[in-house]
Design a protein around this motif. Structure first.
Motif, PDB file in Angstrom:
ATOM      1  N   ILE A 196      11.626  -9.653 -13.759  1.00  0.00           N
ATOM      2  CA  ILE A 196      10.467  -9.515 -14.648  1.00  0.00           C
ATOM      3  C   ILE A 196       9.593 -10.760 -14.567  1.00  0.00           C
ATOM      4  O   ILE A 196       8.357 -10.672 -14.503  1.00  0.00           O
ATOM      5  N   ALA A 197      10.230 -11.925 -14.555  1.00  0.00           N
ATOM      6  CA  ALA A 197       9.466 -13.170 -14.432  1.00  0.00           C
ATOM      7  C   ALA A 197       8.701 -13.222 -13.117  1.00  0.00           C
ATOM      8  O   ALA A 197       7.524 -13.606 -13.078  1.00  0.00           O
ATOM      9  N   ASP A 198       9.349 -12.824 -12.037  1.00  0.00           N
ATOM     10  CA  ASP A 198       8.688 -12.845 -10.727  1.00  0.00           C
ATOM     11  C   ASP A 198       7.515 -11.868 -10.689  1.00  0.00           C
ATOM     12  O   ASP A 198       6.453 -12.179 -10.134  1.00  0.00           O
ATOM     13  N   ILE A 199       7.707 -10.676 -11.267  1.00  0.00           N
ATOM     14  CA  ILE A 199       6.630  -9.680 -11.274  1.00  0.00           C
ATOM     15  C   ILE A 199       5.442 -10.182 -12.086  1.00  0.00           C
ATOM     16  O   ILE A 199       4.292 -10.135 -11.643  1.00  0.00           O
ATOM     17  N   PHE A 220      11.941   2.119 -13.421  1.00  0.00           N
ATOM     18  CA  PHE A 220      11.164   2.316 -14.645  1.00  0.00           C
ATOM     19  C   PHE A 220      11.801   1.610 -15.837  1.00  0.00           C
ATOM     20  O   PHE A 220      11.101   1.252 -16.783  1.00  0.00           O
ATOM     21  N   ASN A 221      13.108   1.403 -15.814  1.00  0.00           N
ATOM     22  CA  ASN A 221      13.752   0.664 -16.890  1.00  0.00           C
ATOM     23  C   ASN A 221      13.305  -0.792 -16.904  1.00  0.00           C
ATOM     24  O   ASN A 221      13.210  -1.412 -17.957  1.00  0.00           O
ATOM     25  N   THR A 222      13.045  -1.318 -15.740  1.00  0.00           N
ATOM     26  CA  THR A 222      12.531  -2.683 -15.637  1.00  0.00           C
ATOM     27  C   THR A 222      11.062  -2.742 -16.005  1.00  0.00           C
ATOM     28  O   THR A 222      10.599  -3.683 -16.655  1.00  0.00           O
ATOM     29  N   MET A 223      10.309  -1.724 -15.627  1.00  0.00           N
ATOM     30  CA  MET A 223       8.859  -1.751 -15.775  1.00  0.00           C
ATOM     31  C   MET A 223       8.367  -1.577 -17.209  1.00  0.00           C
ATOM     32  O   MET A 223       7.299  -2.080 -17.558  1.00  0.00           O
ATOM     33  N   GLY A 224       9.120  -0.878 -18.050  1.00  0.00           N
ATOM     34  CA  GLY A 224       8.642  -0.541 -19.385  1.00  0.00           C
ATOM     35  C   GLY A 224       7.963  -1.675 -20.134  1.00  0.00           C
ATOM     36  O   GLY A 224       6.803  -1.543 -20.582  1.00  0.00           O
ATOM     37  N   PRO A 225       8.636  -2.829 -20.285  1.00  0.00           N
ATOM     38  CA  PRO A 225       8.022  -3.925 -21.039  1.00  0.00           C
ATOM     39  C   PRO A 225       6.815  -4.561 -20.363  1.00  0.00           C
ATOM     40  O   PRO A 225       6.126  -5.383 -20.970  1.00  0.00           O
ATOM     41  N   LEU A 226       6.567  -4.207 -19.103  1.00  0.00           N
ATOM     42  CA  LEU A 226       5.465  -4.811 -18.353  1.00  0.00           C
ATOM     43  C   LEU A 226       4.195  -3.976 -18.410  1.00  0.00           C
ATOM     44  O   LEU A 226       3.189  -4.328 -17.808  1.00  0.00           O
ATOM     45  N   LEU A 227       4.260  -2.867 -19.159  1.00  0.00           N
ATOM     46  CA  LEU A 227       3.158  -1.904 -19.132  1.00  0.00           C
ATOM     47  C   LEU A 227       2.397  -1.842 -20.447  1.00  0.00           C
ATOM     48  O   LEU A 227       1.897  -0.786 -20.840  1.00  0.00           O
ATOM     49  N   ASN A 228       2.310  -2.970 -21.144  1.00  0.00           N
ATOM     50  CA  ASN A 228       1.565  -2.986 -22.404  1.00  0.00           C
ATOM     51  C   ASN A 228       0.157  -2.459 -22.170  1.00  0.00           C
ATOM     52  O   ASN A 228      -0.596  -3.027 -21.376  1.00  0.00           O
ATOM     53  N   PRO A 229      -0.219  -1.359 -22.827  1.00  0.00           N
ATOM     54  CA  PRO A 229      -1.500  -0.717 -22.517  1.00  0.00           C
ATOM     55  C   PRO A 229      -2.720  -1.536 -22.909  1.00  0.00           C
ATOM     56  O   PRO A 229      -3.804  -1.325 -22.368  1.00  0.00           O
ATOM     57  N   ALA A 230      -2.553  -2.480 -23.838  1.00  0.00           N
ATOM     58  CA  ALA A 230      -3.689  -3.309 -24.239  1.00  0.00           C
ATOM     59  C   ALA A 230      -3.932  -4.455 -23.262  1.00  0.00           C
ATOM     60  O   ALA A 230      -4.963  -5.120 -23.320  1.00  0.00           O
ATOM     61  N   GLU A 256       7.608  -7.344  -4.449  1.00  0.00           N
ATOM     62  CA  GLU A 256       6.292  -6.831  -4.022  1.00  0.00           C
ATOM     63  C   GLU A 256       6.162  -5.353  -4.369  1.00  0.00           C
ATOM     64  O   GLU A 256       5.100  -4.909  -4.834  1.00  0.00           O
ATOM     65  N   GLU A 257       7.217  -4.574  -4.148  1.00  0.00           N
ATOM     66  CA  GLU A 257       7.181  -3.149  -4.493  1.00  0.00           C
ATOM     67  C   GLU A 257       7.037  -2.969  -5.999  1.00  0.00           C
ATOM     68  O   GLU A 257       6.211  -2.172  -6.468  1.00  0.00           O
ATOM     69  N   LEU A 258       7.827  -3.709  -6.759  1.00  0.00           N
ATOM     70  CA  LEU A 258       7.779  -3.582  -8.215  1.00  0.00           C
ATOM     71  C   LEU A 258       6.422  -3.998  -8.769  1.00  0.00           C
ATOM     72  O   LEU A 258       5.893  -3.371  -9.696  1.00  0.00           O
ATOM     73  N   THR A 259       5.850  -5.050  -8.204  1.00  0.00           N
ATOM     74  CA  THR A 259       4.516  -5.479  -8.639  1.00  0.00           C
ATOM     75  C   THR A 259       3.489  -4.378  -8.379  1.00  0.00           C
ATOM     76  O   THR A 259       2.636  -4.092  -9.227  1.00  0.00           O
ATOM     77  N   SER A 260       3.602  -3.732  -7.231  1.00  0.00           N
ATOM     78  CA  SER A 260       2.685  -2.628  -6.905  1.00  0.00           C
ATOM     79  C   SER A 260       2.855  -1.471  -7.880  1.00  0.00           C
ATOM     80  O   SER A 260       1.873  -0.866  -8.338  1.00  0.00           O
ATOM     81  N   SER A 277       0.832  -1.208   0.000  1.00  0.00           N
ATOM     82  CA  SER A 277       0.000   0.000   0.000  1.00  0.00           C
ATOM     83  C   SER A 277       0.865   1.257   0.000  1.00  0.00           C
ATOM     84  O   SER A 277       0.539   2.252  -0.672  1.00  0.00           O
ATOM     85  N   GLU A 278       1.989   1.236   0.718  1.00  0.00           N
ATOM     86  CA  GLU A 278       2.898   2.387   0.716  1.00  0.00           C
ATOM     87  C   GLU A 278       3.495   2.600  -0.673  1.00  0.00           C
ATOM     88  O   GLU A 278       3.585   3.739  -1.148  1.00  0.00           O
ATOM     89  N   ALA A 279       3.894   1.506  -1.312  1.00  0.00           N
ATOM     90  CA  ALA A 279       4.467   1.615  -2.648  1.00  0.00           C
ATOM     91  C   ALA A 279       3.442   2.165  -3.632  1.00  0.00           C
ATOM     92  O   ALA A 279       3.742   3.053  -4.441  1.00  0.00           O
ATOM     93  N   LYS A 280       2.226   1.646  -3.571  1.00  0.00           N
ATOM     94  CA  LYS A 280       1.159   2.115  -4.469  1.00  0.00           C
ATOM     95  C   LYS A 280       0.854   3.589  -4.237  1.00  0.00           C
ATOM     96  O   LYS A 280       0.760   4.378  -5.184  1.00  0.00           O
ATOM     97  N   ASN A 281       0.699   3.975  -2.986  1.00  0.00           N
ATOM     98  CA  ASN A 281       0.344   5.356  -2.671  1.00  0.00           C
ATOM     99  C   ASN A 281       1.458   6.326  -3.071  1.00  0.00           C
ATOM    100  O   ASN A 281       1.185   7.430  -3.553  1.00  0.00           O
ATOM    101  N   ALA A 282       2.703   5.905  -2.873  1.00  0.00           N
ATOM    102  CA  ALA A 282       3.829   6.770  -3.223  1.00  0.00           C
ATOM    103  C   ALA A 282       3.868   7.029  -4.718  1.00  0.00           C
ATOM    104  O   ALA A 282       3.975   8.187  -5.161  1.00  0.00           O
ATOM    105  N   LEU A 283       3.775   5.963  -5.529  1.00  0.00           N
ATOM    106  CA  LEU A 283       3.835   6.158  -6.980  1.00  0.00           C
ATOM    107  C   LEU A 283       2.591   6.863  -7.491  1.00  0.00           C
ATOM    108  O   LEU A 283       2.666   7.676  -8.410  1.00  0.00           O
ATOM    109  N   GLN A 284       1.451   6.589  -6.867  1.00  0.00           N
ATOM    110  CA  GLN A 284       0.212   7.273  -7.251  1.00  0.00           C
ATOM    111  C   GLN A 284       0.362   8.782  -7.050  1.00  0.00           C
ATOM    112  O   GLN A 284      -0.035   9.582  -7.911  1.00  0.00           O
ATOM    113  N   SER A 285       0.951   9.174  -5.942  1.00  0.00           N
ATOM    114  CA  SER A 285       1.158  10.603  -5.682  1.00  0.00           C
ATOM    115  C   SER A 285       2.082  11.224  -6.721  1.00  0.00           C
ATOM    116  O   SER A 285       1.874  12.361  -7.161  1.00  0.00           O
ATOM    117  N   ILE A 286       3.099  10.470  -7.141  1.00  0.00           N
ATOM    118  CA  ILE A 286       4.049  10.979  -8.132  1.00  0.00           C
ATOM    119  C   ILE A 286       3.375  11.174  -9.480  1.00  0.00           C
ATOM    120  O   ILE A 286       3.483  12.236 -10.098  1.00  0.00           O
TER     121      ILE A 286
END
Length: 345
Positions: free
Chosen positions: A204-207, A176-186, A53-57, A19-28
């Motif tokens: 990436i596999a774990d996420i 964010f370098n790790t997250m890019g390929p995980l954010l396919n908008p479709a 867990e943080e990266l998944t959030s 929840s802390e990770a989600k709220n922090a990035l949401q605020s950003i």
């Protein structure tokens, strides 16, 4: 917990709760946090080391904030990488996209312009006379017409505008370098994802195993490529139905591909790379160029579920090129994307 407390927690190298990770990035991403504190957050996470867990959030927050085109994703695949492997190769996954689509697999590719190379996926597509900057409704139209499309990341992740200044100030890799390929908008659930190092491929596999993934290959080659390689074994993490199924090394020789040197795969600017892609699809490429595309297309076809084995997927990839279907798909994408732009003007 306010953002100052989040930063204090990171300074003490304490992990954040989900929840802390989600709220922090949401605020950003909602613009509630300035550049200085956003930069401190990225640096604090990098220094502490991000947990799965943080990266998944973080991925969940970014996916929820994305503009999502209304397209069917059943059986559709994305082929992309983190970039940053500094290999200097041509746009292999972009070339493989046409071969995969030519084999009858729906392709919803997500990408961007160049960051760490001379030519990103969007750059080389434009050199192939394909419009790479389509918006949501245009993507829906093109995908409905040809069953393949390219989604330009900034058009579907407007929230990134609040992050980019901090990333530019920081000047080093962040999560964010790790997250890019995980954010396919479709929201595709079948992917071949390349990573700039083995640790990131594992992350990436774990996420993705924590998210709604049907089948994924997360890969990094021993020679540094964020693709399946012909010059060295490739570390492969395979996910099936949200579970890490296998973790292994793959040798392209097992599919009867001859080894090549990385020098044989070197690219250049977007026009140089576009010419390589055309030569592959036209059937007159150098063997190294053809085979590296076939190898990566093989896994793209297999991850879709259209082939029961890698051997069958390889045959489908070869047929896609040799029949002219992959080249025809390129031409159709060029026509469809340019036509939709004319209609929109």
């Amino acid at each position: 917990m306010d953002f100052k407390q989040i930063l204090e927690k990171l300074a003490e190298r304490q992990d954040l709760t989900q929840s802390e990770a989600k709220n922090a990035l949401q605020s950003i991403i909602e613009g509630e946090v300035g550049v200085e504190r956003t930069t401190a957050f990225l640096l604090g996470m990098r220094s502490k080391g991000e947990t799965i867990e943080e990266l998944t959030s973080f991925v969940q927050v970014m996916r929820d904030a994305a503009i999502s085109p209304d397209v069917p994703v059943e059986g559709a695949v994305d082929l992309c990488g983190t970039g940053g492997d500094n290999s200097g190769t041509f746009n292999i996954s972009t070339a493989a996209m046409f071969v995969v689509a030519g084999a009858g697999v729906p392709v919803l590719k997500h990408g961007n312009r160049s960051v760490s190379s001379q030519s990103g996926s969007a750059d080389v597509l434009e050199a192939l006379d394909i419009v790479a900057t389509l918006q949501k409704e245009q993507i829906e139209h093109v995908f409905d017409e040809i069953n393949a499309c390219f989604m330009m990341a900034p058009n579907f992740h407007p929230a990134m505008k609040h992050v980019m200044p901090a990333r530019q100030v920081l000047g080093i890799r962040s999560f964010f370098n790790t997250m890019g390929p995980l954010l396919n908008p479709a929201g595709v659930r079948r992917q071949v994802v390349g990573a700039f190092d083995k640790r990131t491929a594992g992350q990436i596999a774990d996420i993705l195993s924590n998210l709604d993934s049907e089948r994924v290959y997360s890969v990094h080659a021993r020679d540094g490529l964020d693709e399946f390689s012909l010059s060295a074994p490739t570390f492969v993490y395979e996910i099936e139905d949200n579970e890490l199924k296998t973790e292994r090394e793959f040798d392209a020789a097992s599919l009867r591909f001859d080894p090549v040197s990385l020098q044989d795969l070197q690219g250049g600017d977007r026009f140089f790379n576009a010419n390589i892609i055309r030569s592959v699809l036209e059937g007159n490429a150098k063997p190294a160029h053809r085979n590296i595309v076939l190898l990566n297309a093989t896994f793209g076809i297999h991850v879709s579920g259209k082939a029961d084995s890698l051997e069958q997927a390889k045959k489908m990839a070869i047929e896609s090129i040799d029949s002219g279907a992959a080249l025809q798909l390129l031409h159709r994408m060029s026509e469809a994307t340019n036509d939709i732009m004319e209609v929109s003007e």
